[in-house]
Design an enzyme around this catalytic site. Sequence first.
Site, PDB file in Angstrom:
ATOM      1  N   LYS A   1      38.682  25.519  34.746  1.00  0.00           N
ATOM      2  CA  LYS A   1      38.456  25.484  33.290  1.00  0.00           C
ATOM      3  C   LYS A   1      38.369  24.054  32.738  1.00  0.00           C
ATOM      4  CE  LYS A   1      40.216  30.123  32.282  1.00  0.00           C
ATOM      5  NZ  LYS A   1      39.265  30.921  31.547  1.00  0.00           N
TER       6      LYS A   1
ATOM      7  N   ASP B   1      49.781  28.603  38.834  1.00  0.00           N
ATOM      8  CA  ASP B   1      48.361  28.723  38.502  1.00  0.00           C
ATOM      9  C   ASP B   1      48.127  28.089  37.130  1.00  0.00           C
ATOM     10  OD1 ASP B   1      45.888  29.525  37.590  1.00  0.00           O
ATOM     11  OD2 ASP B   1      46.064  31.594  38.300  1.00  0.00           O
TER      12      ASP B   1
ATOM     13  N   PHE C   1      47.232  37.161  35.373  1.00  0.00           N
ATOM     14  CA  PHE C   1      45.798  37.086  35.685  1.00  0.00           C
ATOM     15  C   PHE C   1      45.566  35.878  36.586  1.00  0.00           C
ATOM     16  CE2 PHE C   1      41.376  36.097  35.421  1.00  0.00           C
ATOM     17  CZ  PHE C   1      40.759  37.342  35.331  1.00  0.00           C
TER      18      PHE C   1
ATOM     19  N   THR D   1      30.512  26.502  51.372  1.00  0.00           N
ATOM     20  CA  THR D   1      29.350  25.606  51.358  1.00  0.00           C
ATOM     21  C   THR D   1      29.562  24.443  50.386  1.00  0.00           C
ATOM     22  OG1 THR D   1      27.915  27.464  51.851  1.00  0.00           O
ATOM     23  CG2 THR D   1      26.849  25.458  51.030  1.00  0.00           C
TER      24      THR D   1
HETATM   25  C1  LIG Z   1      45.450  31.741  34.947  1.00  0.00           C
HETATM   26  C2  LIG Z   1      44.083  32.040  35.479  1.00  0.00           C
HETATM   27  N1  LIG Z   1      43.867  32.008  36.810  1.00  0.00           N
HETATM   28  C3  LIG Z   1      42.657  32.245  37.339  1.00  0.00           C
HETATM   29  C4  LIG Z   1      41.589  32.555  36.547  1.00  0.00           C
HETATM   30  C5  LIG Z   1      40.252  32.837  37.156  1.00  0.00           C
HETATM   31  O1  LIG Z   1      39.374  31.800  36.896  1.00  0.00           O
HETATM   32  P1  LIG Z   1      37.792  32.035  36.991  1.00  0.00           P
HETATM   33  O2  LIG Z   1      37.433  32.932  35.870  1.00  0.00           O
HETATM   34  O3  LIG Z   1      37.224  30.661  36.895  1.00  0.00           O
HETATM   35  O4  LIG Z   1      37.529  32.650  38.315  1.00  0.00           O
HETATM   36  C6  LIG Z   1      41.750  32.595  35.154  1.00  0.00           C
HETATM   37  C7  LIG Z   1      40.626  32.919  34.266  1.00  0.00           C
HETATM   38  O5  LIG Z   1      40.764  33.194  33.104  1.00  0.00           O
HETATM   39  C8  LIG Z   1      43.038  32.334  34.604  1.00  0.00           C
HETATM   40  O6  LIG Z   1      43.263  32.377  33.277  1.00  0.00           O
END
Ligand SMILES: Cc1ncc(COP(=O)(O)O)c(C=O)c1O
Length: 501
Positions: free
Chosen positions: A358, A327, A218, A382
């Site tokens: 987060k 990530d 994800f 922006t």
């Molecule tokens: C590993 C990871 N990357 C990216 C995201 C996306 O973040 P956002 O929901 O702030 O767009 C999430 C969200 O849960 C995540 O767990």
Amino acid sequence: MSICRMQNRTSLVLRHYLNCRSNATAAKSLVAGEPKAPSMVTNVPGPKSTKLLQELNTIQMAGSVQLFGDYKRSLGNYLVDADGNVILDLFTQISSIPLGYNHPTLVEAVASPEAISAMINRPALGMFPGEEWPSKLKNVLLDVAPVGLKQVTTMACGSCSNENAYKGIFFWYRLKQRKEQGIDVDKIPFTQEDMDSCMVNQPPGAPKLALLSFKGAFHGRTFGALATTHSKPIHKLDVPSFDWPVASFPHYKYPLQDNVAENKKEDDRCLEQVESLIEDWKNKNMPVAGIVVEPIQSEGGDHHASPEFFQRLQHIAKKSGAALLIDEVQTGGGSTGKIWCHEHFNLDSPPDVVTFSKKMSTGGFFHTPEMRPKQSYRIFNTWMGDPSKLLVLETVMKVIKRDSLLQNASTTGSMTLKGLEELQSEFPHLLNAARGRGTFIAINCPTTRLRDDILSRLRNKGVQLGGCGDIAIRMRPSLVYQPHHVHIFLDKFREVLKETK
Ligand SMILES: Cc1ncc(COP(=O)(O)O)c(C=O)c1O
């Protein structure tokens, strides 16, 4: 009203608020005034939440809403909902609230004139940053940057951090290709053909390049990020996407110490796939410019991979000329016992890019100097983040150091994991595969139905957890989750398991 007068007024409200809570202090709580235990007056969602949900549903599709919070009354690890239920929150807004609710040091910090100004005078950071911005970036973000990464760009959320970091990888890769073709990129950064073709989404200006990601990953829901997200079909259905390679991510057998050889084979299987997909895409004339991976695959079901897996993945990336993006949107910020989870992996060199959001309060990404675009406006929007969030992060980091919260995450996490291992021995038909780093912990149930049922009954007893993947229960407590919360959680969890037919 002057900022100073506003501040005085805010302090009065704050003092009154904190006084009201001080009679409920739990022993040695890291958050003064925190309730001692959950207290439930209704099932969740209660009547008020249900009514609010009906109202919200008239305005938007609100099917994902679980309850409405009363954030003014929530404190520390305890979320108070609209019905007055006091819930031990071990999910913390999908892993996002570093110090729990209304942490007194944060409440105080955001009442400062500097914070008030940051909140009401939000600059377009790419063009008109405040005079303090470079030093804030250095003192707050670079101070906690992953070892070896000294460039940082802020963004608003996790998806847009990945989205922009992906663009940076493509810019870097094309620059590398042009140099390999002998083009003097300082004189001719782009040809006329590049410029004309990109305007109609065609190569060579819009080149055929790929990012490799993993099954179950994800990385967000915006177009580029979504192309690398593979956790649930509902996120992706009906959205056009890229033909990019997707490799298997390890699924280990637990307990790890009893399955070493088998799990090593699982690493081999996944890494062989990575190598062969990179080769396949090269042969399709769509080379893999980058590999995108979570240090713990979170939304997809809390799948862990070994440090060796990540070390070997980095070698493959380097060998094939692809960048490695880690990530850390969900794992970053301290819950694994280090600010960055990948720092548990002893990589040979820093990853090329690390994205965050987060618990870090602001989104953004760290990267190597090579990943820096050569032209301005290529990574731009922006807001490009929000200075008020950096002020929050500044205080969060001070509290993390002051209260040794990384150590707290390690010790409280080990205690929780040990408790879950005991519960899975006691209830082997209901729980298996307890796993985690720090407080970033999960455990599996045999079916989705059972998992969801356990989560909902546990919440009605006053403990909020989350689900991930098809069968995992995940814990994402704040960094002020302490041993006395572990006992409450494990006791309630045992009650629910005992009552499960
Ligand atoms: C590993 C990871 N990357 C990216 C995201 C996306 O973040 P956002 O929901 O702030 O767009 C999430 C969200 O849960 C995540 O767990």
